[in-house]
Design an enzyme around this catalytic site. Structure first.
Site, PDB file in Angstrom:
ATOM      1  N   LYS A 109       0.862  -1.197   0.000  1.00 34.87           N
ATOM      2  CA  LYS A 109       0.000   0.000   0.000  1.00 34.87           C
ATOM      3  C   LYS A 109       0.884   1.227   0.000  1.00 34.87           C
ATOM      4  O   LYS A 109       2.004   1.187   0.505  1.00 34.87           O
ATOM      5  CB  LYS A 109      -0.889   0.018   1.254  1.00 34.87           C
TER       6      LYS A 109
HETATM    7  P1  NAD Z   1     -12.996   7.752  -2.756  1.00 31.85           P
HETATM    8  O1  NAD Z   1     -12.001   8.796  -2.456  1.00 31.85           O
HETATM    9  O2  NAD Z   1     -13.490   7.594  -4.159  1.00 31.85           O
HETATM   10  O3  NAD Z   1     -14.294   7.923  -1.825  1.00 31.85           O
HETATM   11  C1  NAD Z   1     -14.248   8.074  -0.456  1.00 31.85           C
HETATM   12  C2  NAD Z   1     -15.548   8.759  -0.063  1.00 31.85           C
HETATM   13  O4  NAD Z   1     -15.653   8.803   1.358  1.00 31.85           O
HETATM   14  C3  NAD Z   1     -15.643  10.210  -0.541  1.00 31.85           C
HETATM   15  O5  NAD Z   1     -16.919  10.422  -1.096  1.00 31.85           O
HETATM   16  C4  NAD Z   1     -15.483  11.030   0.747  1.00 31.85           C
HETATM   17  O6  NAD Z   1     -16.155  12.268   0.690  1.00 31.85           O
HETATM   18  C5  NAD Z   1     -16.122  10.084   1.737  1.00 31.85           C
HETATM   19  N1  NAD Z   1     -15.776  10.354   3.125  1.00 31.85           N
HETATM   20  C6  NAD Z   1     -14.588  10.666   3.660  1.00 31.85           C
HETATM   21  N2  NAD Z   1     -14.710  10.844   4.990  1.00 31.85           N
HETATM   22  C7  NAD Z   1     -16.010  10.618   5.285  1.00 31.85           C
HETATM   23  C8  NAD Z   1     -16.769  10.656   6.479  1.00 31.85           C
HETATM   24  N3  NAD Z   1     -16.201  10.928   7.646  1.00 31.85           N
HETATM   25  N4  NAD Z   1     -18.091  10.374   6.408  1.00 31.85           N
HETATM   26  C9  NAD Z   1     -18.679  10.084   5.231  1.00 31.85           C
HETATM   27  N5  NAD Z   1     -18.001  10.042   4.076  1.00 31.85           N
HETATM   28  C10 NAD Z   1     -16.687  10.304   4.103  1.00 31.85           C
HETATM   29  O7  NAD Z   1     -12.366   6.379  -2.221  1.00 31.85           O
HETATM   30  P2  NAD Z   1     -12.797   4.896  -2.590  1.00 31.85           P
HETATM   31  O8  NAD Z   1     -11.835   4.380  -3.606  1.00 31.85           O
HETATM   32  O9  NAD Z   1     -14.260   4.837  -2.824  1.00 31.85           O
HETATM   33  O10 NAD Z   1     -12.438   4.142  -1.230  1.00 31.85           O
HETATM   34  C11 NAD Z   1     -13.347   4.090  -0.127  1.00 31.85           C
HETATM   35  C12 NAD Z   1     -12.928   2.961   0.807  1.00 31.85           C
HETATM   36  O11 NAD Z   1     -12.930   1.732   0.083  1.00 31.85           O
HETATM   37  C13 NAD Z   1     -11.535   3.093   1.407  1.00 31.85           C
HETATM   38  O12 NAD Z   1     -11.527   2.520   2.689  1.00 31.85           O
HETATM   39  C14 NAD Z   1     -10.691   2.234   0.482  1.00 31.85           C
HETATM   40  O13 NAD Z   1      -9.493   1.792   1.087  1.00 31.85           O
HETATM   41  C15 NAD Z   1     -11.663   1.106   0.223  1.00 31.85           C
HETATM   42  N6  NAD Z   1     -11.402   0.311  -0.972  1.00 31.85           N
HETATM   43  C16 NAD Z   1     -11.320   0.906  -2.194  1.00 31.85           C
HETATM   44  C17 NAD Z   1     -11.097   0.110  -3.319  1.00 31.85           C
HETATM   45  C18 NAD Z   1     -11.076   0.680  -4.701  1.00 31.85           C
HETATM   46  O14 NAD Z   1     -11.055  -0.095  -5.654  1.00 31.85           O
HETATM   47  N7  NAD Z   1     -11.126   1.991  -4.893  1.00 31.85           N
HETATM   48  C19 NAD Z   1     -10.926  -1.273  -3.181  1.00 31.85           C
HETATM   49  C20 NAD Z   1     -11.040  -1.842  -1.904  1.00 31.85           C
HETATM   50  C21 NAD Z   1     -11.273  -1.037  -0.819  1.00 31.85           C
END
Ligand code: NAD
Length: 446
Positions: A109
């Site tokens: 990561k």
């Molecule tokens: P992203 O940046 O696209 O979205 C994150 C969202 O969370 C944003 O809309 C942001 O405004 C919101 N957010 C942040 N703090 C917040 C809060 N306190 N309350 C409510 N909303 C809040 O990121 P993503 O890629 O969607 O990732 C989200 C989660 O999923 C992370 O934990 C990431 O590690 C996990 N994840 C992502 C992927 C991927 O393929 N992108 C894969 C596995 C896991």
């Protein structure tokens, strides 16, 4: 209370590994100690010449947790709260996640401490290029392969590829990073993959009758925290599957409609205003209150440590589907274990993203581009098989608790007597066992 709870993600990841390893008394404790720590953490400090004319400085990290099962694999996060320990934790979870879905990848990561929302597109490009240039000797299609995470997207991945390729010309470098735009060698279906995989897991868990008196996702109410890549697409896919999205939030605020929000309209509103907040026809809900709404499925899809000891007792959901990494603290998890709530752990629930990243890497190495249907069918198969494997491990552990406990005592492993495992412990135990077997088969060097 939350202030007494240890919220350091790296210590949480280590504690989860220790707790799960208790169900594997045969494993050498020294091996577990080794598997709890990343093989390496690289820290880089670098400047960019910003579009505003001044020099800006940044700190970035890349943790490689394990390459026992294959190249390191894991996203890159751009967020102001990135720390070395967060990156270490996320890298550890990636190793376990890749093992749960049985991919030939290890865990890694990366992250840069920055707020991409406050940077111009040009500055983000400079920052990405310089970060990759600082790290490029440690990255590679067969050594360590980044992907998107919070604050990064396919465009960022295209820049990562372009930078690495400029520094390593004359070979097919497409596999150095996944989550690229489809026209830059990305896989069809990658953007939707994490959410689609989460839906497949939820469906399988329901099909296997873990959620009482429920046989389908259809008609279930869903609350989603974090309307980004993962949560926003989950809203569309769960709605398409017949579920009712009753609430959604992002860092700008939250919205609630007990009759169901229109997921496409929420996307349109967010596109226009930058947030889901204040969408016409919905009620406002605070981020904290969203978590405690009455619903069938609660989907944390934002950041770590959202369900903690200080709010877990207020949850009114039947299932937590962890699409974020590390959204539930160990103390909250212990509380949920003794309740009827089904918690589908992150290393299973959100593994669809890395699964399609693996498909992208295979396509890149073979110079192929698969149809979206083919990607989605393969994804479905992997997610169902992984869910079944976790459920089988769960049954196996809980049916042999007495035998495992006497084995622990014979081996003088110490600690409290074993209590029944939840799905998280089963998933971790499955993953730790798979990684440990490979380490021992290959032999510890030299
Ligand atoms: P992203 O940046 O696209 O979205 C994150 C969202 O969370 C944003 O809309 C942001 O405004 C919101 N957010 C942040 N703090 C917040 C809060 N306190 N309350 C409510 N909303 C809040 O990121 P993503 O890629 O969607 O990732 C989200 C989660 O999923 C992370 O934990 C990431 O590690 C996990 N994840 C992502 C992927 C991927 O393929 N992108 C894969 C596995 C896991």
């Amino acid at each position: 209370m939350a202030d007494e709870e240890d919220l350091n993600p790296y210590r949480i990841a280590q504690r989860q590994t220790d707790e799960a390893a208790r169900f594997l008394p045969d494993l050498d404790p020294g091996l577990i100690e080794f598997l709890k720590k990343p093989d390496r953490l690289t820290t880089v400090e670098f400047p960019i010449a910003s579009s505003g004319g001044e020099v800006m400085n940044f700190v970035g990290y890349r943790a490689l947790h394990s390459r026992a099962r294959g190249p390191g694999k894991g996203g890159i996060r751009f967020h102001p709260d990135v720390t070395a320990d967060e990156v270490r934790a996320l890298a550890t979870w990636m190793t376990w996640k890749c093992a749960v879905v049985d991919l030939p990848f290890g865990g890694a990561k990366g992250g840069v401490v920055c707020n991409p929302k406050e940077l111009s597109a040009e500055d983000v490009r400079h920052l990405t290029r310089r970060f990759v240039a600082e790290l490029h000797h440690t990255l590679g299609p067969f050594t360590d392969i980044p992907a998107p995470d919070v604050g990064t997207d396919p465009k960022t991945m295209a820049i990562i590829y372009d930078t690495f390729n400029a520094l390593n010309p004359g070979q097919n470098n497409l596999g150095v990073v996944t989550g690229k735009p489809v026209r830059v060698g990305g896989s069809r279906g990658r953007v939707e993959a994490t959410a689609r995989g989460g839906l497949a897991v939820a469906r399988r868990v329901i099909e296997r009758e873990l959620l009482q008196e429920t046989s389908s996702v259809e008609g279930l109410s869903v609350a989603i925290q974090g309307f980004g890549n993962v949560g926003g697409i989950a809203a569309l896919l769960f709605e398409e599957a017949g579920a009712k999205i009753i609430a959604a939030s992002d860092s700008g605020g939250g919205i609630y409609d007990p009759d169901g929000l229109d997921a496409t309209a929420v996307h349109d509103h967010k596109k226009k205003t930058g947030s889901v907040a204040e969408m016409e026809g919905s009620q406002a809900v605070s981020g904290d209150d969203l978590l405690t709404l009455e619903c069938d499925i609660l989907i944390p899809a934002a950041l770590e440590n959202q369900i903690r000891s200080d709010n877990v007792e207020s949850l009114q959901t039947r299932m937590v589907l962890e699409l974020a990494n590390g959204p539930t603290t160990p103390d909250a998890a212990a509380h949920l274990r003794s309740s009827d709530v089904v918690v589908v752990p992150d290393i299973l629930a959100n593994a669809g993203g890395v699964t399609v990243s693996y498909f992208e890497w295979v396509q890149n190495n073979r110079n192929e581009q698969w149809d979206e249907d083919e990607v989605n069918e393969r994804l479905e198969r992997v997610m169902v098989r992984a869910t079944d494997a976790v459920l089988a491990k769960h049954e196996e552990i809980n049916e042999s608790l007495d035998r495992l406990e006497s084995q622990r005592q014979e081996l003088d492993r110490g600690g409290d007597p074993l209590e029944p495992a939840d799905l998280r412990m089963a998933a971790f135990a499955l993953a730790i066992e798979r990684v440990a077997e490979v380490v021992m088969d290959r032999g510890i060097w030299p």
